[in-house]
Design a protein around this motif. Structure first.
Motif, short mmCIF file in Angstrom:
data_model
loop_
_atom_site.label_atom_id
_atom_site.label_comp_id
_atom_site.label_asym_id
_atom_site.label_seq_id
_atom_site.Cartn_x
_atom_site.Cartn_y
_atom_site.Cartn_z
N VAL A 44 -6.14 -3.08 -2.62
CA VAL A 44 -5.57 -2.74 -1.31
C VAL A 44 -4.99 -1.32 -1.33
CG1 VAL A 44 -3.69 -3.28 0.28
CG2 VAL A 44 -5.10 -5.11 -0.64
N ARG A 45 -4.26 -1.00 -2.38
CA ARG A 45 -3.60 0.31 -2.46
C ARG A 45 -4.61 1.45 -2.53
NH1 ARG A 45 1.38 -0.62 -6.75
NH2 ARG A 45 2.87 -1.46 -5.26
N ARG A 60 0.82 -1.20 0.00
CA ARG A 60 0.00 0.00 0.00
C ARG A 60 0.86 1.26 0.00
NH1 ARG A 60 -2.77 -1.06 4.40
NH2 ARG A 60 -4.29 -2.35 3.33
#
Length: 213
Positions: free
Chosen positions: A208-209, A95
Motif C-alpha cells: 500500500v505504501r 501510507r
C-alpha cells in the motif's frame, strides 16, 4: 527510555494516557498536544520516539499531521490511536507514514506493549484495521517498480504481493495463478524475505505504501 508525545484534542484522554504511561519504568511522556499543528511543533522541539496520534483533531487532523511531519523530515514512530472506526482511514494513515493503527478501546496494558513494539520497529494494526487494509481495492501491479526492495521482486513475486495485499490466502493465490499451493508458499517466503518484513500484514502494508496495491 521511550519518549512519548500524546496528541489528542480531549484533555481527559490526554491525562488518562499520561497517567498510565508515566507508571511504566521505560516510558517518559515528554509532552501533550491538543491539535495536529501543535503536535508537529512539539515533535520538532521535543524529538519524541513515539507519537500517539488521534485522527480527528482541530486545526490539523491526524492525516494532515502525518503529511506535515513527512514534509518537515520529522520521523517519530507514529501510533494512531483513534475512536473513529472508519475503515477508509486506515490505508491513508499507513501510507502517510504511521507505524501502527489502534482504537481507543484497547486494553491499557496492550497499549503499552504496542508503544514498545512500534518503538522497536514493528508495524502494528488492530484486527479491524488489518482487515480494512487487506480487504481494500487492489490496483493492477503496474506500479510495482516503486519502492526500494520491490525492485528485487520477480514479476511473479509482484503478482503474489498484489494478491497478498488483496487478502487472498495461499490456496486462493494458487487458484488465481494456476500454480501449486506449495509454489505459492515459496513465492510468499521470497517476498517476505526480499521486502524485509515479518508477515503478510506487513507485506500488505508495504504494498500500500509503495503503490503496489
Amino acid at each position: 527510555m521511550i519518549r512519548v508525545l500524546i496528541a489528542d484534542d480531549h484533555p481527559v484522554v490526554r491525562q488518562g494516557l499520561r497517567t498510565f504511561l508515566d507508571l511504566q519504568d521505560d516510558v517518559d511522556v515528554v509532552g501533550e498536544a491538543a491539535d495536529g499543528a501543535e503536535a508537529v511543533d512539539l515533535v520538532a522541539s521535543l524529538a519524541p520516539d513515539v507519537l500517539l496520534l488521534d485522527l480527528k483533531m482541530p486545526v490539523l487532523d491526524g492525516l494532515g499531521t502525518l503529511v506535515r511531519l513527512g514534509e518537515r523530515g520529522l520521523r517519530p514512530r507514529v501510533l494512531v490511536l483513534t475512536s473513529v472506526s472508519d475503515r477508509e482511514d486506515v490505508a491513508p494513515a499507513m501510507r502517510a507514514g504511521a507505524s501502527g493503527f489502534l482504537y481507543k478501546d484497547i486494553d491499557p496494558a496492550a497499549l503499552v506493549q504496542a508503544v514498545r513494539a512500534v518503538h522497536s520497529g514493528q508495524v502494528l494494526l488492530a484486527p479491524e484495521a488489518a482487515e480494512a487494509m487487506l480487504s481494500g481495492p487492489v490496483s493492477p501491479p503496474a506500479a510495482a517498480g516503486a519502492g526500494g526492495y520491490a525492485a528485487s521482486l520477480t514479476d511473479r513475486e509482484r503478482e503474489v504481493l498484489t494478491l497478498i495485499a488483496s487478502g487472498r490466502s495461499n490456496r486462493e493465490i494458487a487458484r488465481e495463478l494456476a500454480v501449486a499451493e506449495k509454489t505459492v508458499k515459496t513465492h510468499v517466503s521470497n517476498v517476505l524475505m526480499k521486502l524485509g518484513v515479518q508477515d503478510r500484514t506487513q507485506a500488505a502494508l508495504y504494498a500500500v505504501r509503495h503503490g503496489l496495491a
